[in-house]
Structure formats: C-alpha cells, structure tokens
Design a protein around this motif. Structure first.
Motif, PDB file in Angstrom:
ATOM      1  N   ALA A  89       0.857  -1.187   0.000  1.00  0.00           N
ATOM      2  CA  ALA A  89       0.000   0.000   0.000  1.00  0.00           C
ATOM      3  C   ALA A  89       0.896   1.242   0.000  1.00  0.00           C
ATOM      4  O   ALA A  89       1.833   1.341   0.798  1.00  0.00           O
ATOM      5  N   LEU A  90       0.620   2.162  -0.917  1.00  0.00           N
ATOM      6  CA  LEU A  90       1.463   3.348  -1.074  1.00  0.00           C
ATOM      7  C   LEU A  90       0.643   4.626  -1.018  1.00  0.00           C
ATOM      8  O   LEU A  90      -0.560   4.629  -1.277  1.00  0.00           O
ATOM      9  N   SER A  91       1.323   5.719  -0.689  1.00  0.00           N
ATOM     10  CA  SER A  91       0.795   7.069  -0.869  1.00  0.00           C
ATOM     11  C   SER A  91       1.685   7.742  -1.894  1.00  0.00           C
ATOM     12  O   SER A  91       2.883   7.457  -1.980  1.00  0.00           O
ATOM     13  N   ILE A  92       1.097   8.654  -2.672  1.00  0.00           N
ATOM     14  CA  ILE A  92       1.853   9.355  -3.709  1.00  0.00           C
ATOM     15  C   ILE A  92       1.625  10.852  -3.564  1.00  0.00           C
ATOM     16  O   ILE A  92       0.509  11.298  -3.287  1.00  0.00           O
ATOM     17  N   ALA A  93       2.717  11.605  -3.706  1.00  0.00           N
ATOM     18  CA  ALA A  93       2.648  13.066  -3.762  1.00  0.00           C
ATOM     19  C   ALA A  93       3.046  13.488  -5.163  1.00  0.00           C
ATOM     20  O   ALA A  93       4.076  13.058  -5.681  1.00  0.00           O
ATOM     21  N   TYR A  94       2.204  14.306  -5.784  1.00  0.00           N
ATOM     22  CA  TYR A  94       2.533  14.904  -7.073  1.00  0.00           C
ATOM     23  C   TYR A  94       3.115  16.277  -6.800  1.00  0.00           C
ATOM     24  O   TYR A  94       2.548  17.061  -6.030  1.00  0.00           O
ATOM     25  N   ILE A  95       4.262  16.560  -7.433  1.00  0.00           N
ATOM     26  CA  ILE A  95       5.075  17.736  -7.096  1.00  0.00           C
ATOM     27  C   ILE A  95       5.362  18.525  -8.363  1.00  0.00           C
ATOM     28  O   ILE A  95       5.792  17.958  -9.371  1.00  0.00           O
ATOM     29  N   ASP A  96       5.172  19.849  -8.302  1.00  0.00           N
ATOM     30  CA  ASP A  96       5.385  20.668  -9.507  1.00  0.00           C
ATOM     31  C   ASP A  96       6.865  20.992  -9.713  1.00  0.00           C
ATOM     32  O   ASP A  96       7.722  20.604  -8.904  1.00  0.00           O
ATOM     33  N   SER A 117      -2.860  13.246 -11.322  1.00  0.00           N
ATOM     34  CA  SER A 117      -2.532  14.538 -10.719  1.00  0.00           C
ATOM     35  C   SER A 117      -3.575  15.573 -11.133  1.00  0.00           C
ATOM     36  O   SER A 117      -4.142  15.507 -12.222  1.00  0.00           O
ATOM     37  N   SER A 118      -3.807  16.549 -10.266  1.00  0.00           N
ATOM     38  CA  SER A 118      -4.811  17.583 -10.534  1.00  0.00           C
ATOM     39  C   SER A 118      -4.263  18.710 -11.406  1.00  0.00           C
ATOM     40  O   SER A 118      -5.019  19.562 -11.854  1.00  0.00           O
ATOM     41  N   CYS A 119      -2.947  18.704 -11.629  1.00  0.00           N
ATOM     42  CA  CYS A 119      -2.313  19.741 -12.441  1.00  0.00           C
ATOM     43  C   CYS A 119      -1.032  19.164 -13.043  1.00  0.00           C
ATOM     44  O   CYS A 119      -0.666  18.028 -12.759  1.00  0.00           O
ATOM     45  N   TYR A 120      -0.352  19.964 -13.842  1.00  0.00           N
ATOM     46  CA  TYR A 120       0.916  19.520 -14.425  1.00  0.00           C
ATOM     47  C   TYR A 120       1.970  19.439 -13.322  1.00  0.00           C
ATOM     48  O   TYR A 120       2.078  20.346 -12.496  1.00  0.00           O
ATOM     49  N   VAL A 121       2.719  18.338 -13.329  1.00  0.00           N
ATOM     50  CA  VAL A 121       3.753  18.108 -12.314  1.00  0.00           C
ATOM     51  C   VAL A 121       5.035  17.636 -12.982  1.00  0.00           C
ATOM     52  O   VAL A 121       5.025  17.162 -14.118  1.00  0.00           O
ATOM     53  N   ARG A 122       6.144  17.757 -12.260  1.00  0.00           N
ATOM     54  CA  ARG A 122       7.442  17.313 -12.752  1.00  0.00           C
ATOM     55  C   ARG A 122       7.942  16.073 -12.010  1.00  0.00           C
ATOM     56  O   ARG A 122       8.793  15.343 -12.501  1.00  0.00           O
ATOM     57  N   TYR A 123       7.408  15.836 -10.798  1.00  0.00           N
ATOM     58  CA  TYR A 123       7.887  14.746  -9.953  1.00  0.00           C
ATOM     59  C   TYR A 123       6.703  14.033  -9.293  1.00  0.00           C
ATOM     60  O   TYR A 123       5.632  14.614  -9.112  1.00  0.00           O
ATOM     61  N   ALA A 124       6.936  12.778  -8.901  1.00  0.00           N
ATOM     62  CA  ALA A 124       5.994  12.034  -8.075  1.00  0.00           C
ATOM     63  C   ALA A 124       6.824  11.291  -7.025  1.00  0.00           C
ATOM     64  O   ALA A 124       7.861  10.712  -7.350  1.00  0.00           O
ATOM     65  N   LEU A 125       6.384  11.346  -5.786  1.00  0.00           N
ATOM     66  CA  LEU A 125       7.083  10.670  -4.698  1.00  0.00           C
ATOM     67  C   LEU A 125       6.149   9.640  -4.083  1.00  0.00           C
ATOM     68  O   LEU A 125       5.094   9.996  -3.546  1.00  0.00           O
ATOM     69  N   GLU A 126       6.523   8.356  -4.201  1.00  0.00           N
ATOM     70  CA  GLU A 126       5.772   7.278  -3.570  1.00  0.00           C
ATOM     71  C   GLU A 126       6.448   6.867  -2.278  1.00  0.00           C
ATOM     72  O   GLU A 126       7.674   6.722  -2.239  1.00  0.00           O
ATOM     73  N   VAL A 127       5.630   6.670  -1.243  1.00  0.00           N
ATOM     74  CA  VAL A 127       6.104   6.247   0.082  1.00  0.00           C
ATOM     75  C   VAL A 127       5.104   5.239   0.632  1.00  0.00           C
ATOM     76  O   VAL A 127       4.001   5.084   0.092  1.00  0.00           O
TER      77      VAL A 127
END
Length: 147
Positions: A89-96, A117-127
């Motif tokens: 099970a993961l959480s993801i953060a979408y990062i601009d 993602s709700s907008c354009y992003v450059r990175y994604a961090l899964e934890v």
C-alpha cells in the motif's frame, strides 16, 4: 545429494532470488520543507528512466517507513499512476517543477484504477501508505530540489 551440497544449493538459490528483487536504483536523501518550517527527510530511490518508472515498486511487498521512490519526469505533465502488480500500500505526492507538493493520494495495492494529478507536475514521490500523514507532510509543502 549430501546435506552440505543441498544447503549450499538452497543458499545460492536464495541469494539469486533476493538479488533479483532488490532495487539497484540510485538512492538519495530528500528534504521536504513543511509549511510550519520543519524539515522532513526521506531516502528515495531515483526513478529517472521510463523503464525504471514503469517498474516502480512492482512486486515489492514491503517498503520501509522513511523510504520511497522519486519519479523524475523530463517535462511537466499530468501524471497517471496505478498499482498493477504492486502488493505494498502506497501514498503518492505529485510535485510541480518548483518542488511544491500539489496532491497527496493513497493508492490501493494491485488496483488498475489511475491516480491522476490535478495539475501539471514534474515529480511524483511514492512512500508507504500513511507516511506523509505520520511525518506531517501535506499539500503546499516543498521538496527541496537539490538532486
């Protein structure tokens, strides 16, 4: 077969299987600056290539707290992730592109539903799922871009 030869064979098979599932991605200590001024760190595997990104955390059963995977995209995009063949099970953060966390979502193991993602992003961090909440990381916090 002698017991010693059987034991050596079993150990060799264990070594081969465990080395195949281990990640060989570069790891980097990342810092997130929270809105209240704290610094939170996470050790992330760096998924830079399309092949690395397609594999992600597939087949991994356990992702330790304090670790994750950072996906670096060559340009801004609407990101779409799923959990195909991913038992953890993961959480993801979408990062601009400025390092600002724009979204945080929980993801369901093995789900084929896209998490977009709700907008354009450059990175994604899964934890590991729940880590952002436990660490006090939320939308608006900033990933320090020093990689």
């Amino acid at each position: 077969m002698k017991k010693s030869a059987l034991l050596i064979l079993i150990l060799l098979m264990f070594f081969v299987l465990s080395s195949c599932s281990a990640s060989h991605l570069e790891k980097q200590k990342l810092t997130i600056q929270t809105l209240d001024g704290r610094e939170v760190t996470v050790v992330a595997e760096m998924a830079r290539t399309e092949k690395e990104q397609m594999k992600g955390f597939m087949e991994r059963k356990k992702i330790p707290d304090g670790t994750g995977m950072l996906f670096l995209f060559p340009k801004d995009k609407i990101a779409r992730f799923w959990m195909k063949n991913t038992p953890a099970a993961l959480s993801i953060a979408y990062i601009d592109h400025n390092g600002v966390i724009r979204d945080i979502f929980d993801m369901t193991p093995y789900s084929l539903s896209e998490v977009v993602s709700s907008c354009y992003v450059r990175y994604a961090l899964e934890v590991p799922q729940g880590w952002f909440l436990k660490a006090g990381v939320q939308k608006g916090d900033v990933l320090i871009l020093n990689f």
